[in-house]
Design an enzyme around this catalytic site. Sequence first.
Site, short mmCIF file in Angstrom:
data_model
loop_
_atom_site.label_atom_id
_atom_site.label_comp_id
_atom_site.label_asym_id
_atom_site.label_seq_id
_atom_site.Cartn_x
_atom_site.Cartn_y
_atom_site.Cartn_z
N HIS A 159 0.83 -1.21 0.00
CA HIS A 159 0.00 0.00 0.00
C HIS A 159 0.87 1.25 0.00
O HIS A 159 0.61 2.20 -0.76
CB HIS A 159 -0.91 -0.03 1.24
CG HIS A 159 -1.75 1.18 1.41
ND1 HIS A 159 -3.06 1.26 0.96
CD2 HIS A 159 -1.49 2.38 2.01
CE1 HIS A 159 -3.56 2.45 1.27
NE2 HIS A 159 -2.62 3.15 1.91
N GLU A 160 1.91 1.28 0.84
CA GLU A 160 2.76 2.46 0.93
C GLU A 160 3.61 2.64 -0.32
O GLU A 160 3.80 3.76 -0.80
CB GLU A 160 3.65 2.37 2.17
CG GLU A 160 2.89 2.35 3.50
CD GLU A 160 2.00 3.57 3.69
OE1 GLU A 160 2.29 4.63 3.09
OE2 GLU A 160 1.01 3.47 4.42
N HIS A 171 1.54 4.35 -2.92
CA HIS A 171 1.44 5.81 -2.78
C HIS A 171 2.62 6.49 -3.48
O HIS A 171 2.45 7.52 -4.13
CB HIS A 171 1.44 6.20 -1.30
CG HIS A 171 0.10 6.14 -0.64
ND1 HIS A 171 -1.03 6.70 -1.19
CD2 HIS A 171 -0.29 5.60 0.55
CE1 HIS A 171 -2.06 6.50 -0.37
NE2 HIS A 171 -1.64 5.83 0.68
N GLU A 223 -6.50 6.56 -1.41
CA GLU A 223 -6.35 5.41 -0.52
C GLU A 223 -6.84 4.14 -1.20
O GLU A 223 -6.19 3.09 -1.12
CB GLU A 223 -7.11 5.65 0.79
CG GLU A 223 -6.52 6.71 1.68
CD GLU A 223 -5.16 6.33 2.24
OE1 GLU A 223 -4.83 5.12 2.27
OE2 GLU A 223 -4.40 7.24 2.61
#
Length: 283
Positions: free
Chosen positions: A139-140, A143, A201
């Site tokens: 997920h990070e 980003h 997100e």
Amino acid sequence: MSMKKHLTKLLVGFLTIFFLGCGNVPLTGRKQMLLVSDQEVLTLSLQQYGEFINSAPLSTDKGNTALVEKVGRRIANAVETYLKNHGYESELSGYQWEFHLVKSSDVNAFCMPGGKIVVYEGILPVTRDETGLAVVLGHEVAHAVAKHANERMSQQMALQYGGAAIGMALDGKSAAVQNIASSVYGLGSQLGMLKYSRNHELEADKMGLIFMAMAGYDPRQAEAFWTRMSDASGGSSMEFLSTHPSDNHRIKDIQKNLSEALKYYKGINTSTPSSKTSSKWSF
């Protein structure tokens, strides 16, 4: 400046946004507005990240620290290979991946542009094992790859300065960029406070699901992780009050995107337990 010259500059600026200030997010193909140069974003973020790492209480748990580094590197390597093989190699310019574990009970993790990722010890009881940690790090990494920080700053610049933002972007006025960064990205204050939009997100969730699969982690475990996150927070509600999606919304989207992620999954047995710490959900 005469009115004619001013209007000409605005017109050139708008054309620049359409033709140069737009980008496409890898994997999703979504178009995004990028008014701030990658170099400006990296310069600002690296300065603040350096100050944070130099003062942060890094974890003394060698096993978990090594695990964060291992999983992060594995995902980053898989993502870099994918981007290079699909014509996105230039998107990796300026990236220097770092993965750190910080001694804190907060259930959190954050990513700075250029691949600087920090995980808090408090999230380890929720990740539980290597695959759970891969959900967070995927997920990070997403980003960073999707340039969400740049996009968020660009959106705020356009809202705050209107047409003047175009001229600032063209003239490279770093003072305006610094001002936006301070208010949007939390530069000059506590790191990790950037609130991405709900769409960012959810996009990071989808991309992260695929990224962890590329690295050989079972994306089917993502739903269980977010369910544990929901339990750790006592359940979430009133999604419209938060920049983060509701847990139910997040899980439904993961279920919807799972079949696509599984196309990238080759399967590797990964299960390394994490030590328990106290938790306070803020991821």
